[in-house]
Write a protein that holds these residues in place. Structure first.
Motif, PDB file in Angstrom:
ATOM      1  N   ASP A 211       0.931  -1.169   0.057  1.00  0.00           N
ATOM      2  CA  ASP A 211      -0.090   0.046  -0.103  1.00  0.00           C
ATOM      3  C   ASP A 211       0.962   1.221  -0.031  1.00  0.00           C
ATOM      4  OD1 ASP A 211      -2.420  -1.318  -0.273  1.00  0.00           O
ATOM      5  OD2 ASP A 211      -3.019  -0.851   2.038  1.00  0.00           O
ATOM      6  N   SER A 212       1.940   1.340   0.837  1.00  0.00           N
ATOM      7  CA  SER A 212       2.855   2.472   0.754  1.00  0.00           C
ATOM      8  C   SER A 212       3.328   2.797  -0.534  1.00  0.00           C
ATOM      9  CB  SER A 212       3.870   2.235   1.919  1.00  0.00           C
ATOM     10  OG  SER A 212       4.780   1.118   1.423  1.00  0.00           O
ATOM     11  N   ASN A 213       3.244   1.843  -1.555  1.00  0.00           N
ATOM     12  CA  ASN A 213       3.858   2.260  -2.900  1.00  0.00           C
ATOM     13  C   ASN A 213       2.922   2.720  -3.730  1.00  0.00           C
ATOM     14  OD1 ASN A 213       6.456   1.397  -2.090  1.00  0.00           O
ATOM     15  ND2 ASN A 213       5.883  -0.857  -2.584  1.00  0.00           N
ATOM     16  N   LYS A 214       1.796   2.904  -3.505  1.00  0.00           N
ATOM     17  CA  LYS A 214       0.590   3.518  -4.111  1.00  0.00           C
ATOM     18  C   LYS A 214       0.206   4.859  -3.925  1.00  0.00           C
ATOM     19  CE  LYS A 214      -1.358  -1.363  -4.394  1.00  0.00           C
ATOM     20  NZ  LYS A 214      -2.533  -2.358  -4.146  1.00  0.00           N
ATOM     21  N   SER A 215      -0.022   5.452  -4.819  1.00  0.00           N
ATOM     22  CA  SER A 215      -1.052   6.831  -4.671  1.00  0.00           C
ATOM     23  C   SER A 215      -2.370   6.677  -4.614  1.00  0.00           C
ATOM     24  CB  SER A 215      -0.624   7.817  -5.573  1.00  0.00           C
ATOM     25  OG  SER A 215      -0.922   7.307  -6.903  1.00  0.00           O
ATOM     26  N   LEU A 216      -3.090   7.342  -4.006  1.00  0.00           N
ATOM     27  CA  LEU A 216      -4.412   7.426  -3.751  1.00  0.00           C
ATOM     28  C   LEU A 216      -5.084   8.491  -4.582  1.00  0.00           C
ATOM     29  CD1 LEU A 216      -4.680   6.987   0.313  1.00  0.00           C
ATOM     30  CD2 LEU A 216      -4.918   5.183  -1.521  1.00  0.00           C
ATOM     31  N   SER A 217      -6.481   8.141  -5.258  1.00  0.00           N
ATOM     32  CA  SER A 217      -7.230   8.820  -5.876  1.00  0.00           C
ATOM     33  C   SER A 217      -7.874   9.682  -5.292  1.00  0.00           C
ATOM     34  CB  SER A 217      -8.041   8.163  -7.236  1.00  0.00           C
ATOM     35  OG  SER A 217      -8.769   7.433  -6.334  1.00  0.00           O
ATOM     36  N   LEU A 218      -8.474  10.824  -5.571  1.00  0.00           N
ATOM     37  CA  LEU A 218      -9.242  11.783  -4.777  1.00  0.00           C
ATOM     38  C   LEU A 218     -10.598  11.164  -4.248  1.00  0.00           C
ATOM     39  CD1 LEU A 218      -9.174  14.999  -7.021  1.00  0.00           C
ATOM     40  CD2 LEU A 218      -8.259  14.874  -4.687  1.00  0.00           C
ATOM     41  N   ASP A 219     -11.202  10.193  -4.842  1.00  0.00           N
ATOM     42  CA  ASP A 219     -12.207   9.736  -4.508  1.00  0.00           C
ATOM     43  C   ASP A 219     -12.128   8.681  -3.105  1.00  0.00           C
ATOM     44  OD1 ASP A 219     -11.235   7.638  -6.100  1.00  0.00           O
ATOM     45  OD2 ASP A 219     -13.137   7.182  -7.017  1.00  0.00           O
ATOM     46  N   GLN A 220     -10.782   8.337  -3.040  1.00  0.00           N
ATOM     47  CA  GLN A 220     -10.385   7.574  -1.992  1.00  0.00           C
ATOM     48  C   GLN A 220      -9.935   8.085  -0.637  1.00  0.00           C
ATOM     49  OE1 GLN A 220      -7.302   5.413  -4.481  1.00  0.00           O
ATOM     50  NE2 GLN A 220      -8.263   3.567  -3.419  1.00  0.00           N
ATOM     51  N   LEU A 221      -9.804   9.606  -0.879  1.00  0.00           N
ATOM     52  CA  LEU A 221      -9.562  10.272   0.433  1.00  0.00           C
ATOM     53  C   LEU A 221     -10.529  11.071   0.939  1.00  0.00           C
ATOM     54  CD1 LEU A 221      -6.712  12.259  -1.514  1.00  0.00           C
ATOM     55  CD2 LEU A 221      -6.418  10.440   0.104  1.00  0.00           C
ATOM     56  N   ARG A 222     -10.342  11.229   2.313  1.00  0.00           N
ATOM     57  CA  ARG A 222     -11.319  11.707   3.157  1.00  0.00           C
ATOM     58  C   ARG A 222     -10.711  13.018   4.173  1.00  0.00           C
ATOM     59  NH1 ARG A 222     -13.525   9.260  -0.073  1.00  0.00           N
ATOM     60  NH2 ARG A 222     -15.187   7.374   0.192  1.00  0.00           N
TER      61      ARG A 222
END
Length: 346
Positions: free
Chosen positions: A123-134
């Motif tokens: 997981d630490s190697n992946k960037s998150l998209s806006l719809d995954q952030l809160r």
């Protein structure tokens, strides 16, 4: 004027695209001593006018946008806020970032991030998209739902570094507006042969509507967009980027009237102002793009400040480039009607 203090005051304001009111008030306060008249139009643009005193004078608009990129709250889940971007936000820089939610009074939150202890492998190697952030602002579900439609901006304090380098959120394009203020200051005791309009425009980061509406109303004979371009960094491309601290950047291309870029280049050489050309083969990415086709067509030009880390809360700028750009703007405006010839004909 104290350039650093003016920048700090503007950048401290929250003004996402379409909600520039706080920034506009500060911009008016800074502009008022340098012009004859200041007002805001119905689209949220700040306009200052310095009259030259000549009847039927040509009109010149110098423009920089006041809005910044931001966020818009769209919903809530267990009190955590969902959101979308307003303008070009890079989702990679958002996790663990503090934000200001533009309630009255404003409240603070942070964009939630899982600590490494509870992440799944990889997981630490992946960037998150806006719809995954809160956004976590310590709210109940009911309080979160009440904020749907509220704007927010990332927090980023104004910092002064060595050798007149500064960093902050919203230097794109509050630095451009301070450049206009500095140019107006340089011209303060200089007779002009054109009416000079200074415009802090709204909504550039989303649709460029502020500059379009402003230019339609003011009917300028020529229009200069002052914005930012990409400064060179070790990990960035060499082509299309410019070294910070080495002067202003003059746009050249179909979005720019040739006589205007030629005049900027000639004045830079005459005044020994450091500059570099930026070839713009199509859309300049500035307000000049839409203004060029306003009314029957308006002559446009683009000057840019090299900026590192654009659309982040740590945008970084060398004040020497701001000063060089302001000096070039002042040289461009002085004696413009006399030297502009046929290009300024009605």
């Amino acid at each position: 004027m104290d350039i650093s203090a003016s920048l700090a005051a503007l950048c401290a304001c929250s003004g996402p695209s379409g909600r520039e009111g706080e920034t506009a008030e500060q911009a008016m306060d800074l502009l008022r001593p340098l012009v004859d008249q200041v007002w805001t139009d119905r689209f949220g643009n700040v306009v200052g006018l310095r009259r030259c005193g000549k009847p039927n004078a040509k009109r010149v608009v110098l423009d920089a946008h006041l809005d910044e990129v931001g966020l818009l709250i769209t919903g809530a889940e267990e009190g955590f806020l969902r959101f979308r971007s307003v303008g070009g936000i890079d989702s990679r820089m958002l996790p663990n970032r503090e934000v200001t939610i533009l309630t009255q009074p404003p409240r603070f939150g942070l964009i939630a991030v899982l600590p490494p202890h509870v992440q799944k492998p990889g997981d630490s190697n992946k960037s998150l998209s806006l719809d995954q952030l809160r956004i976590d602002a310590g709210l109940t579900q009911e309080e979160g739902e009440a904020l749907v439609g509220t704007f927010a901006v990332p927090r980023g304090s104004f910092q002064t570094h060595l050798n007149d380098v500064v960093s902050s959120k919203a230097l794109d394009d509050r630095a451009g507006f301070v450049t206009l203020l500095r140019a107006a200051e340089l011209l303060k005791d200089t007779p002009l042969d054109v009416d000079l309009y200074i415009m802090g425009s709204s909504r550039e980061e989303t649709n460029g509507g502020g500059a379009l509406v402003g230019a339609f109303a003011l009917q300028p004979h020529c229009f200069v967009a002052v914005d930012v371009t990409h400064a060179r960094t070790p990990d960035g491309p060499k082509e299309g980027t410019f070294p910070a601290g080495k002067g202003t950047v003059i746009g050249i291309g179909p979005n720019i009237a040739r006589w205007m870029s030629d005049r900027f280049i000639a004045k830079a050489r005459e005044k020994d102002i450091s500059w570099a050309p930026e070839v713009m083969t199509g859309h300049s990415g500035t307000n000049a793009w839409r203004v060029q086709t306003a009314r029957e067509g308006i002559a446009t030009a683009v000057l840019s400040l090299p900026l590192k880390y654009m659309h982040s809360p740590v945008e970084t700028l060398d004040l020497a480039d701001l000063e060089a750009t302001a000096r070039l703007l002042a040289a461009f405006v002085q004696d413009l009607a006399k030297e502009g010839g046929e290009f300024l004909a009605d």
